[in-house]
Design a protein around this motif. Structure first.
Motif, short mmCIF file in Angstrom:
data_model
loop_
_atom_site.label_atom_id
_atom_site.label_comp_id
_atom_site.label_asym_id
_atom_site.label_seq_id
_atom_site.Cartn_x
_atom_site.Cartn_y
_atom_site.Cartn_z
N PRO A 112 57.47 46.93 23.92
CA PRO A 112 58.37 45.77 23.82
C PRO A 112 57.66 44.42 23.82
O PRO A 112 58.32 43.40 23.61
N TYR A 113 56.36 44.40 24.07
CA TYR A 113 55.63 43.15 24.18
C TYR A 113 55.03 42.79 22.83
O TYR A 113 54.09 43.44 22.35
N THR A 114 55.56 41.74 22.22
CA THR A 114 55.18 41.39 20.86
C THR A 114 54.31 40.15 20.76
O THR A 114 53.81 39.84 19.68
N TYR A 115 54.13 39.43 21.86
CA TYR A 115 53.27 38.24 21.88
C TYR A 115 52.25 38.39 23.00
O TYR A 115 52.61 38.69 24.14
N TRP A 116 51.00 38.16 22.67
CA TRP A 116 49.89 38.41 23.59
C TRP A 116 48.97 37.20 23.71
O TRP A 116 48.76 36.47 22.74
N GLY A 117 48.41 37.01 24.89
CA GLY A 117 47.40 36.01 25.10
C GLY A 117 46.04 36.51 24.66
O GLY A 117 45.88 37.65 24.20
N GLN A 118 45.04 35.67 24.82
CA GLN A 118 43.69 36.00 24.36
C GLN A 118 42.89 36.82 25.37
O GLN A 118 41.86 37.39 25.02
N GLY A 119 43.33 36.86 26.61
CA GLY A 119 42.67 37.63 27.65
C GLY A 119 41.71 36.80 28.48
O GLY A 119 41.17 35.79 28.03
N THR A 120 41.50 37.23 29.72
CA THR A 120 40.54 36.61 30.62
C THR A 120 39.77 37.71 31.34
O THR A 120 40.36 38.71 31.77
N GLN A 121 38.47 37.54 31.46
CA GLN A 121 37.61 38.58 32.02
C GLN A 121 37.63 38.56 33.54
O GLN A 121 37.44 37.51 34.16
N VAL A 122 37.84 39.72 34.14
CA VAL A 122 37.72 39.91 35.58
C VAL A 122 36.63 40.94 35.82
O VAL A 122 36.69 42.05 35.31
N THR A 123 35.63 40.55 36.59
CA THR A 123 34.53 41.44 36.92
C THR A 123 34.42 41.56 38.43
O THR A 123 34.25 40.56 39.12
N VAL A 124 34.51 42.78 38.93
CA VAL A 124 34.42 43.06 40.36
C VAL A 124 33.12 43.81 40.59
O VAL A 124 32.98 44.97 40.21
N SER A 125 32.18 43.15 41.22
CA SER A 125 30.85 43.72 41.39
C SER A 125 30.14 43.03 42.54
O SER A 125 30.36 41.86 42.82
N SER A 126 29.28 43.79 43.22
CA SER A 126 28.45 43.24 44.27
C SER A 126 27.09 42.83 43.74
O SER A 126 26.29 42.25 44.45
#
Length: 126
Positions: A112-126
């Protein structure tokens, strides 16, 4: 003019917290269901959480229940994703998306989702 813009991604250590924002322009955000999706390297895009039109329901993937919270700020025309107790498995590009029509019981199915953003990076690391 219709646009969704994610922000707030970055590098965080395991157990840390991060807040993502999805800013809408060209439409009133609370008239639609908004979903957060993520895609890790080599994996397909998966639904994380969604919030329905005002007064409707919210849904969370089992993997993030109790750790992530979705919320809407109508004054700013934004939807936020508050992420706590982050794990390395949460590392991905996070996208927000809008449904084509109002939904009072949103789903994590991307159809049902027809419009999308460009995305943002999430990095979880030590």
């Amino acid at each position: 003019q219709l646009q969704l813009v994610e922000s707030g991604g970055g590098l965080v250590q395991p157990g840390g917290s991060l807040r993502l924002s999805c800013a809408a322009s060209g439409f009133t955000l609370d008239a639609y269901a908004i979903g957060w999706f993520r895609q890790a390297p080599g994996k397909e895009r998966e639904g994380v959480t969604c919030i329905s039109t005002s007064g409707g329901s919210v849904n969370y993937a089992d993997s993030v229940k109790g750790r992530f919270t979705i919320s809407r700020d109508n004054a700013k025309n934004t939807v936020s994703l508050h992420m706590n107790s982050l794990k390395p498995e949460d590392t991905a590009v996070y996208y927000c998306a809008r449904t084509f029509a109002p939904f009072s019981n949103c789903r994590l199915d991307p159809a049902p989702y027809t419009y999308w953003g460009q995305g943002t990076q999430v990095t979880v690391s030590s």
